[in-house]
Enzyme design. Structure first.
Site, short mmCIF file in Angstrom:
data_model
loop_
_atom_site.label_atom_id
_atom_site.label_comp_id
_atom_site.label_asym_id
_atom_site.label_seq_id
_atom_site.Cartn_x
_atom_site.Cartn_y
_atom_site.Cartn_z
N LYS A 64 -11.69 -2.30 7.27
CA LYS A 64 -10.80 -3.19 8.02
C LYS A 64 -11.21 -3.21 9.49
CE LYS A 64 -8.40 -3.67 4.23
NZ LYS A 64 -7.40 -2.74 3.76
N ASP A 74 -1.63 6.51 6.44
CA ASP A 74 -2.63 5.55 5.99
C ASP A 74 -2.80 4.56 7.15
OD1 ASP A 74 -4.12 3.49 4.96
OD2 ASP A 74 -2.78 3.06 3.26
N TRP A 118 0.83 -1.20 0.00
CA TRP A 118 0.00 0.00 0.00
C TRP A 118 0.86 1.25 0.00
CZ3 TRP A 118 -4.34 -1.32 -1.79
CH2 TRP A 118 -4.96 -2.53 -1.41
C1 LIG Z 1 -6.93 -2.21 2.37
C2 LIG Z 1 -5.92 -1.14 2.43
C3 LIG Z 1 -5.89 -0.10 1.49
C4 LIG Z 1 -6.84 -0.04 0.31
O1 LIG Z 1 -8.09 0.35 0.71
P1 LIG Z 1 -9.28 0.64 -0.32
O2 LIG Z 1 -10.32 1.17 0.57
O3 LIG Z 1 -9.61 -0.69 -0.95
O4 LIG Z 1 -8.79 1.61 -1.32
C5 LIG Z 1 -4.96 0.89 1.64
N1 LIG Z 1 -4.09 0.88 2.65
C6 LIG Z 1 -4.07 -0.10 3.58
C7 LIG Z 1 -3.08 -0.05 4.69
C8 LIG Z 1 -4.98 -1.13 3.50
O5 LIG Z 1 -4.97 -2.12 4.41
#
Ligand SMILES: *Cc1c(COP(=O)(O)O)cnc(C)c1O
Length: 360
Positions: free
Chosen positions: A198, A174, A105
Site C-alpha cells: 500500500k 495493522d 480487515w
Molecule cells: C490490504 C490490507 C490487508 C491485506 O493485506 P495482504 O497483504 O493482502 O494480506 C490487511 N489490512 C489492511 C488494513 C489492508 O489495507
C-alpha cells in the site's frame, strides 16, 4: 494531465498502490546488473554481502524515520498482512485479547484470533457500514487483555483513527494502509505490521515491528516459521529479496522528502483538498463520518451508480487511474498514499469540478 508520454498515469490504486516514479527509474537502471555482482538483485544469494547490506540499510532507514530504538525488532516476512491475523494470536493470545472492529480487515483479524482463543470485540462500527471510528468512551476494554488490536486505517471504508488508541495494554496494529504516512505514539505499541504494497513497496514483503519486551511474552513450542523469535534471532529462510530491495529505495525516497513529518504535512494537504472539494459540492457525497475520515483512502459517492461508472471511465480516459471503490461498497475511492503526488490530487479535483459541471 500527467506526463503520459511514458504511459504512466496518475495512480489512485488502493493496493498494490503507486510507487514513487524515481524509485521505478532507479530499479530499472540497475535491474540487469546489481552493482558489481554480475547479476540482477533477483539472482544473487540472500546471504551475499550485497543483499545483507540492502536489508541493513532498510532497517537503519526505518529506525531513523520512525525513531525506533534498539529494543524494536524489524522483520521482513512473507505471507502478507493477512498472515499476521493468524500469527499475532498464535504467538501472543493466551487468556484473552481485545479487538476494535472497524472494517473488513479488522473483522478478518478478529475471526482468525477467535479460532485460537478468546478474542473480545471491544467496539464495532458495523452498525453503520463501518463509516466511523467508535469514540473512546464506548470501548469495552479489558485491562487483563494481552493486547489491543486495531486497524489504524480502514482501506475499504475510508476511515482512520485520529491518534493511537490509549489503553493500559500494548497495542497491536495493522498499519498496512497508513504505515509511515504520519507520526504515531510509538511507546503505546507492542507490535505493528504492514503489507508493503500500500504505502511502502511492491507486494511480497510484510514489515513487522516488535518491541523486545512484548516479544518476550510469546508462547513456547510454536511452529518454527510462525514463531516471531525464529526471525528476530537470525535470517532463517529466504526473505522476499526483491520486495525488500524496492522497499529500501522507497524508504530512502521518503527520507529525501524530509521524513515522516514532511510527508504527513503533504498528506494532510492532499486529503484536505479532496474533502473540501467534496464538501463544497452538492453532487459528491463523502461516505465516512467527518471526524473519522482517512487521509489515505478518500471514499465518496455520486448521485447514482451510472454516474459513478461514467466518472471512473472518464477519469481513466483523462489519465486518472483506479478510482473505483472497493467491490463490497461501490462508489469512488481515491487512494492518496505517500507516493501519490500533490499534482495528482490537483488533477483529480479539477476533473471532479469539470465532471460536475457537465453531469451535475
Ligand atoms: C490490504 C490490507 C490487508 C491485506 O493485506 P495482504 O497483504 O493482502 O494480506 C490487511 N489490512 C489492511 C488494513 C489492508 O489495507
Amino acid at each position: 494531465m500527467p506526463d503520459t508520454s511514458s504511459g504512466r498515469l496518475y495512480n489512485f490504486s488502493a493496493g498494490p498502490g503507486a510507487l514513487p516514479v524515481e524509485v521505478i527509474q532507479a530499479v530499472r537502471a540497475e535491474l540487469p546488473v546489481y552493482r558489481k555482482t554480475g547479476a540482477s538483485v533477483m539472482e544473487i544469494s540472500h546471504r551475499s554481502e550485497e543483499y545483507i547490506s540492502i536489508e541493513a540499510s532498510a532497517r537503519a532507514l526505518l529506525r531513523r524515520l520512525m525513531g525506533l530504538e534498539e529494543d524494536w525488532h524489524i522483520l521482513f516476512l512473507g505471507g502478507g498482512a493477512s498472515m499476521q491475523f493468524h500469527q499475532v494470536p498464535l504467538n501472543f493470545l493466551t487468556h484473552s485479547a481485545d479487538y476494535l472492529v472497524t472494517g473488513t480487515w479488522a473483522r478478518k483479524a478478529i475471526a482468525e484470533a477467535a479460532k485460537l482463543g478468546h478474542a473480545r470485540k471491544v467496539a464495532s462500527s458495523e452498525d453503520a457500514n463501518f463509516s466511523y471510528i467508535p469514540v473512546r468512551d464506548t470501548w469495552d476494554l479489558n485491562p487483563d487483555s494481552v493486547y489491543l488490536h486495531f486497524t489504524s486505517n480502514n482501506t475499504v471504508y475510508g476511515t482512520q483513527f485520529r491518534e493511537s488508541p490509549k489503553a493500559s495494554v500494548p497495542l497491536v496494529c495493522d498499519a498496512s494502509s497508513d504505515f509511515l504516512s504520519r507520526s504515531i505514539e510509538l511507546n503505546r505499541y507492542g507490535l505493528i505490521y504492514a503489507g508493503a504494497q500500500k504505502n511502502l513497496g511492491p507486494a511480497g514483503a510484510t514489515i513487522i515491528l516488535i518491541k523486545d519486551n512484548f516479544l518476550a511474552r510469546r508462547k513456547s513450542g510454536l511452529p518454527t516459521m510462525l514463531d516471531y523469535g525464529t526471525h528476530t534471532a537470525k535470517c532463517f529462510n529466504t526473505p522476499p529479496v526483491f520486495a525488500v530491495y524496492v522497499v529500501e529505495k522507497v524508504l530512502r525516497w521518503l527520507e529525501d522528502q524530509g521524513g515522516i513529518r514532511a510527508i504527513e504535512a503533504v498528506n494532510s494537504r492532499k486529503a484536505a483538498l479532496l474533502y473540501n472539494t467534496i464538501d463544497a459540492s452538492g453532487f459528491y457525497h463523502g461516505t465516512a463520518a467527518p471526524d473519522s475520515r482517512s487521509r489515505m483512502n478518500v471514499t465518496f459517492r455520486l448521485p447514482n451508480a451510472e454516474l459513478e461508472n461514467q466518472f471512473v471511465d472518464e477519469a481513466r480516459d483523462g489519465g486518472l487511474l483506479a478510482l473505483k471503490g472497493h467491490r463490497s461498497v461501490g462508489g469512488i475511492r481515491a487512494s492518496i498514499y505517500n507516493a501519490c503526488p500533490f499534482a495528482a490530487v490537483l488533477a483529480l479535483v479539477s476533473f471532479m469540478k469539470d465532471f460536475e459541471r457537465r453531469r451535475g
